[in-house]
Design a protein around this motif. Structure first.
Motif, PDB file in Angstrom:
ATOM      1  N   GLU A 182      49.980  31.409  14.239  1.00  0.00           N
ATOM      2  CA  GLU A 182      50.497  32.188  13.121  1.00  0.00           C
ATOM      3  C   GLU A 182      49.686  33.472  12.960  1.00  0.00           C
ATOM      4  O   GLU A 182      48.469  33.483  13.147  1.00  0.00           O
ATOM      5  N   VAL A 205      54.471  35.343   9.968  1.00  0.00           N
ATOM      6  CA  VAL A 205      54.646  34.276   8.979  1.00  0.00           C
ATOM      7  C   VAL A 205      55.214  34.897   7.712  1.00  0.00           C
ATOM      8  O   VAL A 205      54.824  36.007   7.349  1.00  0.00           O
ATOM      9  N   ASP A 208      57.808  30.976   3.914  1.00  0.00           N
ATOM     10  CA  ASP A 208      58.432  29.730   4.378  1.00  0.00           C
ATOM     11  C   ASP A 208      57.864  29.235   5.701  1.00  0.00           C
ATOM     12  O   ASP A 208      58.426  28.318   6.309  1.00  0.00           O
ATOM     13  N   GLY A 209      56.798  29.876   6.187  1.00  0.00           N
ATOM     14  CA  GLY A 209      56.185  29.413   7.434  1.00  0.00           C
ATOM     15  C   GLY A 209      56.428  30.374   8.585  1.00  0.00           C
ATOM     16  O   GLY A 209      56.847  31.528   8.377  1.00  0.00           O
ATOM     17  N   VAL A 228      51.339  25.124  14.096  1.00  0.00           N
ATOM     18  CA  VAL A 228      52.008  25.437  12.831  1.00  0.00           C
ATOM     19  C   VAL A 228      51.220  24.786  11.695  1.00  0.00           C
ATOM     20  O   VAL A 228      50.875  23.605  11.782  1.00  0.00           O
ATOM     21  N   SER A 230      51.462  23.219   8.192  1.00  0.00           N
ATOM     22  CA  SER A 230      52.592  22.697   7.417  1.00  0.00           C
ATOM     23  C   SER A 230      52.626  23.281   6.012  1.00  0.00           C
ATOM     24  O   SER A 230      53.679  23.667   5.506  1.00  0.00           O
ATOM     25  N   ARG A 231      51.440  23.265   5.342  1.00  0.00           N
ATOM     26  CA  ARG A 231      51.380  23.720   3.947  1.00  0.00           C
ATOM     27  C   ARG A 231      50.020  24.376   3.737  1.00  0.00           C
ATOM     28  O   ARG A 231      49.090  24.139   4.504  1.00  0.00           O
ATOM     29  N   GLN A 233      49.089  27.361   4.185  1.00  0.00           N
ATOM     30  CA  GLN A 233      48.713  28.137   5.369  1.00  0.00           C
ATOM     31  C   GLN A 233      47.556  29.051   4.989  1.00  0.00           C
ATOM     32  O   GLN A 233      47.537  29.632   3.894  1.00  0.00           O
ATOM     33  N   VAL A 240      55.920  25.359   5.104  1.00  0.00           N
ATOM     34  CA  VAL A 240      57.178  25.288   5.858  1.00  0.00           C
ATOM     35  C   VAL A 240      58.258  24.691   4.941  1.00  0.00           C
ATOM     36  O   VAL A 240      58.119  23.575   4.446  1.00  0.00           O
ATOM     37  N   ARG A 244      63.475  26.317   6.913  1.00  0.00           N
ATOM     38  CA  ARG A 244      62.718  26.812   8.071  1.00  0.00           C
ATOM     39  C   ARG A 244      62.451  25.674   9.056  1.00  0.00           C
ATOM     40  O   ARG A 244      62.558  25.858  10.277  1.00  0.00           O
ATOM     41  N   ALA A 245      62.139  24.499   8.497  1.00  0.00           N
ATOM     42  CA  ALA A 245      61.871  23.351   9.384  1.00  0.00           C
ATOM     43  C   ALA A 245      63.117  23.043  10.215  1.00  0.00           C
ATOM     44  O   ALA A 245      63.035  22.817  11.428  1.00  0.00           O
ATOM     45  N   GLU A 262      51.025  20.339  14.638  1.00  0.00           N
ATOM     46  CA  GLU A 262      51.153  20.638  13.206  1.00  0.00           C
ATOM     47  C   GLU A 262      49.856  20.283  12.500  1.00  0.00           C
ATOM     48  O   GLU A 262      49.291  19.205  12.717  1.00  0.00           O
TER      49      GLU A 262
END
Ligand SMILES: Cc1ncc(COP(=O)(O)O)c(C=O)c1O
Length: 446
Positions: A182, A205, A208-209, A228, A230-231, A233, A240, A244-245, A262
């Motif tokens: 990212e 990024v 939403d990811g 990635v 996940s949360r 970031q 995410v 987006r996922a 992840e």
């Protein structure tokens, strides 16, 4: 910045060894500019090819970075033990330090009672032959991941999320391979990628990811792995989203040539739901660290993934470090099993959310759109990082310059809100607004 370091050597090996020792002793500080290849070659009386080889070797080991017209510099955190003070200058005395990206220690559950209980119940010590992942820990970890929709897979334990990522990249990739990361992204991961001799490909990024077009471009450019968050970031707070996922899963579906990693480091601290990508590719791994909710010093993460991916990590660990201490594993299990600890983590998550939202709202009142959907950081775009960090320092606030986290992303600063007080919001937001909208220098506009 490199004025204190005297370059020396007549071969590439000597020149690179000299630079490495300059970094180690602090004579060449992180970020210091190195002379252009031709200039140094002329100074040392060697050919430019010799200096270029020395720089290249240090670049491949992640000690140096070459950034276009900015020339060659020492990486902000080169992978060579140096005096800690050389790596991160301390904030000015009296300044409030919002630069560290650490959870607030006062909000971490106390370990004392559980350590005492463990000490009273040690049982026979674990030996080489019976050590490994504790089945009781694996069972609870699986149930927790299952509740969040992470597909059941093989499971192992690593010494934290970053250790897991290092083991995954080491087992699947070779120096020179490309990794999609990212952008902006976690500075430690960028440092690790450099230290492993891998090539980072930045994926833009948004809140939403990772953006789908950016991931597609990285795949087209030959990325062999994708990391990635996940949360929460780091540094933007992106998480995410469900849409987006879904789009990323469709893009990645069935790919056999890509390792998907992840990193759910925020885990129980995240106040947004998890939308995992796990299982979209043939090779995948999902990491959940205990560092943020329960304490960074625990050094433990759960890694689940497909059979081959997990077997590679577990097998490599067995012939190296061996296993993550079962003392630590039992401590984590005790923390996970204590409803009072659950409640402390829930309150910490709520408190971080309030501080983050408080800062975002106050910045919005100044007309500034900053980012921070989840986690403990807020990312504020600024026109010029150096002047923003300096202006904030002069106003008594230490924040992290975005350059630590960026490849091609636009300039910004990262503000860690974990220890921010409600009383600080107005003055901090005013200082950030000033830093983001600096007064133009006097004189005629150009
Ligand atoms: C994106 C990200 N991943 C992981 C971690 C924590 O990793 P570890 O489990 O190695 O402590 C952090 C800590 O700041 C982080 O920002």
């Amino acid at each position: 910045m490199s004025a204190r370091y005297q370059f020396s050597g007549t071969t590439a090996v000597e020149i690179s060894a000299g630079i490495e020792s300059g970094i180690r002793t602090g004579a060449l500080s992180p970020g210091a500019a190195l002379p252009p290849v031709r200039a140094l070659a002329a100074d040392l009386g060697v050919s430019p090819a010799t200096v270029a080889r020395a720089y290249q070797e240090l670049r491949q080991r992640g000690l140096l970075v070459t950034a276009g017209r900015h020339g060659t510099r020492v990486r902000p955190r080169p992978p060579v033990a140096a005096r800690r003070s050389a790596l991160r200058p301390p904030p000015l005395p009296g300044a409030r330090d919002l630069s560290r990206g650490e959870p607030d220690r006062r909000l971490l559950p106390p370990l004392g009672p559980h350590l005492a209980a463990l000490a009273a119940d040690t049982g026979p010590s674990v030996s080489y032959s019976d050590a490994g992942v504790l089945p009781e820990l694996a069972e609870v970890a699986r149930a927790r991941l299952d509740a969040d929709g992470v597909p059941a897979g093989e499971l192992t334990i690593t010494g934290g999320a970053l250790d897991g990522i290092e083991r995954l990249l080491g087992a699947h990739l070779r120096p020179g391979d490309a990794v999609a990361v990212e952008d902006p992204g976690w500075a430690n991961l960028l440092d690790l990628v450099a230290a492993l001799g891998l090539r980072p490909i930045g994926v833009p990024v948004d809140d939403d990811g990772p953006m789908v077009a950016g991931v597609a471009a990285a795949l087209a450019a030959g990325a062999r792995a994708l990391v990635v968050t996940s949360r929460a970031q780091n540094p933007t707070g992106a998480a995410v989203s469900a849409e987006r996922a879904e789009a990323l899963r469709a893009l990645l579906a069935g790919r056999r040539d890509l390792l998907l990693i992840e990193d759910d480091h925020a885990a129980e601290l995240a106040r947004v739901p998890l939308h995992p990508l796990a299982g979209a590719t043939a090779s995948w791994a999902f990491l959940r660290s205990v560092s943020k909710p329960f304490g960074p010093d625990l050094r433990l993460a759960v890694l689940v993934g497909d059979e081959t991916t997990v077997a590679r990590v577990a097998g490599r660990t067995r012939v190296g470090a061996g296993w993550v201490s079962t003392v630590l594993q039992r401590l984590v299990l005790a923390l996970w099993s204590d409803p009072a600890v659950d409640e402390l983590v829930r309150r910490a998550a709520q408190s971080y959310e309030q501080r983050r939202d408080g800062l975002l709202t106050t910045l919005a009142e100044h007309g500034l759109r900053a980012h921070g959907r989840s986690g403990i950081n807020v990312w504020l775009p600024v026109p010029d990082e150096t002047s923003a960090v300096t202006a904030l320092r002069d106003a008594g606030w230490a924040v992290a310059p975005g350059a630590l986290y960026r490849i091609a992303a636009a300039p910004a600063v990262r503000v860690t809100v974990s220890s921010l007080h409600a009383d600080d919001l107005a003055s901090l937001a005013a200082a950030l607004a000033h830093a983001a909208n600096p007064t133009p220098p006097p004189g005629f506009p150009t």
